[in-house]
Design a protein around this motif. Structure first.
Motif, PDB file in Angstrom:
ATOM      1  N   ARG A 113       9.109  56.784  15.272  1.00  0.00           N
ATOM      2  CA  ARG A 113       8.875  57.221  14.052  1.00  0.00           C
ATOM      3  C   ARG A 113       8.444  58.720  13.924  1.00  0.00           C
ATOM      4  O   ARG A 113       7.661  59.140  14.400  1.00  0.00           O
ATOM      5  CB  ARG A 113       8.028  56.209  13.067  1.00  0.00           C
ATOM      6  CG  ARG A 113       8.442  54.935  12.868  1.00  0.00           C
ATOM      7  CD  ARG A 113       7.509  54.049  12.249  1.00  0.00           C
ATOM      8  NE  ARG A 113       7.094  54.950  10.759  1.00  0.00           N
ATOM      9  CZ  ARG A 113       6.228  54.442  10.076  1.00  0.00           C
ATOM     10  NH1 ARG A 113       5.376  53.470  10.306  1.00  0.00           N
ATOM     11  NH2 ARG A 113       6.113  54.895   8.980  1.00  0.00           N
ATOM     12  N   SER A 172       8.325  62.074  11.301  1.00  0.00           N
ATOM     13  CA  SER A 172       7.805  62.583   9.847  1.00  0.00           C
ATOM     14  C   SER A 172       7.938  63.812  10.055  1.00  0.00           C
ATOM     15  O   SER A 172       7.149  64.369  10.851  1.00  0.00           O
ATOM     16  CB  SER A 172       6.987  61.572   8.983  1.00  0.00           C
ATOM     17  OG  SER A 172       5.789  61.815   9.887  1.00  0.00           O
ATOM     18  N   GLU A 174       6.395  64.439   2.375  1.00  0.00           N
ATOM     19  CA  GLU A 174       6.738  63.901   3.821  1.00  0.00           C
ATOM     20  C   GLU A 174       7.990  63.328   3.968  1.00  0.00           C
ATOM     21  O   GLU A 174       8.282  62.370   3.195  1.00  0.00           O
ATOM     22  CB  GLU A 174       5.551  63.243   4.558  1.00  0.00           C
ATOM     23  CG  GLU A 174       5.818  62.969   5.701  1.00  0.00           C
ATOM     24  CD  GLU A 174       4.729  62.197   6.364  1.00  0.00           C
ATOM     25  OE1 GLU A 174       4.679  61.465   7.511  1.00  0.00           O
ATOM     26  OE2 GLU A 174       3.483  62.331   5.671  1.00  0.00           O
ATOM     27  N   LYS A 175       9.026  63.926   4.760  1.00  0.00           N
ATOM     28  CA  LYS A 175      10.299  63.395   4.943  1.00  0.00           C
ATOM     29  C   LYS A 175      10.073  62.336   6.155  1.00  0.00           C
ATOM     30  O   LYS A 175       9.684  62.785   7.189  1.00  0.00           O
ATOM     31  CB  LYS A 175      11.256  64.346   5.315  1.00  0.00           C
ATOM     32  CG  LYS A 175      12.693  64.027   5.460  1.00  0.00           C
ATOM     33  CD  LYS A 175      13.778  64.795   5.891  1.00  0.00           C
ATOM     34  CE  LYS A 175      14.846  64.244   6.404  1.00  0.00           C
ATOM     35  NZ  LYS A 175      16.162  65.347   6.699  1.00  0.00           N
ATOM     36  N   GLU A 176      10.576  61.182   5.766  1.00  0.00           N
ATOM     37  CA  GLU A 176      10.793  60.341   6.935  1.00  0.00           C
ATOM     38  C   GLU A 176      11.943  60.177   7.609  1.00  0.00           C
ATOM     39  O   GLU A 176      13.176  60.031   7.104  1.00  0.00           O
ATOM     40  CB  GLU A 176      10.318  58.989   6.578  1.00  0.00           C
ATOM     41  CG  GLU A 176      10.367  57.643   7.664  1.00  0.00           C
ATOM     42  CD  GLU A 176       9.153  57.660   8.370  1.00  0.00           C
ATOM     43  OE1 GLU A 176       9.024  57.282   9.441  1.00  0.00           O
ATOM     44  OE2 GLU A 176       7.862  58.069   7.891  1.00  0.00           O
TER      45      GLU A 176
END
Length: 384
Positions: A282, A284, A293-295
């Motif tokens: 993962r 981010s 916050e971009k995932e």
């Protein structure tokens, strides 16, 4: 002193003390590692058997299909006594074997040529209990010799071809038992020794009946013996006891045990490595000038993100000022790399990155400076 000299003085064994379940399992492991057998073809020579065509077919089938590389094959004809022209000793209690080192026609023919396929009219009586004692005690002696020389013991099997009943209590249960045979008496020394070996050896019998042209029957029976040795513990001065089996098992199994442990450890690490390789990371990103916050999409081995503009070869992109791709965030196995394109500068820890660089840690701060916007920081978090 050589093994030959020591073995030549092998002492005739007797039934020993009962082994515990752990020792029995360990002996099976010893024999299983080497996977070799003693195979006895015990053939009744009396006229009442007279192996017919069906018997010959089944014998050939056993030899061609059942025997395998590594077997030691003993052909043991019998009637009122064991009929063996070879020299018998404690070292070779059943004569010299045919070493079935390879499963080929030459070895198959060696066995077939040694088998008497017709009755001998000179033999009128079968002392089956005498034959059983000789063979069971002989097989026990073979494994006992291996125990004394710290050699791997073997699985053992006897193929009986006879019309006499096996594993009976008394010789009187079989009409052909010679009148002067000590086995006609259940309490004779020979009968007691035979029974002691039957009780000491783990025997497993299977049999089929074969009918002759004149409506008589004989049996083809297979008696398998699990790997076993005879244990004798001896008291000694200073309150000591000396036993053989445990030290023998240690000598046989310490190296395979170490190899097994190392194999398990290696397999565990390898399995963990494979699991880690298949695990999705993962990723981010928080940009310096943005309040969210971009995932990113899950990052798998061999995949990468483009830093800057989009790239069709990448699964996602991380936005920063400029119209070019500044670098790639690339995963190889369990490692993460920053691969600059040098189309625009990108900095790590205050220094410009000009070559492929491995990234460590779960938090990475990159700077994508530009003439128009100045410094532009990307805070990237990686959760493996």
């Amino acid at each position: 002193m050589s093994n030959r000299i020591i073995l030549a003085s092998a002492i005739k064994t007797t039934p020993g003390k009962k082994l515990n379940p752990h020792q029995k399992i360990a002996l099976e492991v010893v024999a299983g590692i080497h996977n070799k057998r003693d195979v006895i073809l015990a053939i009744d020579l009396t006229e009442s058997v007279g192996i017919n065509d069906e018997g010959r077919i089944r014998l050939r089938q056993i030899i061609e299909d059942s025997l395998k590389s590594g077997d030691s094959v003993y052909v043991v004809p019998f009637a009122s006594n064991i009929v063996n022209s070879e020299e018998i000793s404690n070292l070779h209690p059943l004569g010299l074997p045919i070493h079935f080192d390879k499963k080929n026609q030459q070895n198959i023919d060696k066995v077939l040529q040694k088998i008497p396929l017709s009755a001998n009219l000179n033999f009128q009586n079968t002392d089956i209990q005498q034959a059983e004692l000789t063979i069971y005690q002989g097989l026990a002696q073979l494994n006992q010799n291996r125990l004394q020389q710290n050699q791997p013991i073997k699985f053992q099997s006897i193929v009986w071809i006879t019309d006499a009943p096996l594993l009976t209590k008394s010789g009187n249960e079989w009409i052909e038992t010679p009148a002067d045979s000590p086995f006609r008496l259940e309490d004779s020394l020979q009968s007691q020794v035979r029974q002691a070996w039957i009780d000491a050896l783990p025997l497993n019998k299977r049999e089929i009946s074969i009918q002759t042209a004149d409506s008589r029957e004989y049996k083809l029976a297979v008696v398998d013996i699990e790997p076993v040795v005879q244990e004798f513990c001896t008291i000694a001065p200073n309150n000591q006891d000396f036993c053989k089996v445990n030290s023998y098992l240690f000598g046989q199994l310490w190296f395979p045990t170490i190899v097994l442990i190392l194999g398990i450890i290696s397999s565990t690490f390898f399995a963990k490595h494979l699991i880690a390789l298949r695990k999705k990371w993962r990723v981010s990103v928080v940009a310096d000038l943005e309040d969210y916050e971009k995932e990113c999409r899950p990052l798998l081995p061999g995949k990468s993100f483009a830093i800057g503009q989009g790239d069709s070869n990448c699964i996602d992109e991380i936005d920063c000022p400029g119209s070019e791709v500044r670098a790639y965030l690339e995963r190889q196995g369990n490692q993460l790399y920053l691969v600059p394109t040098q189309l625009a500068p990108i900095e790590l820890k205050g220094r410009e990155v000009n070559k492929r660089t491995r990234l460590t840690g779960s938090s990475i701060k990159l700077n994508c400076p530009s003439d128009k916007h100045g410094d532009f920081y990307l805070n990237i978090k990686v959760k493996k």
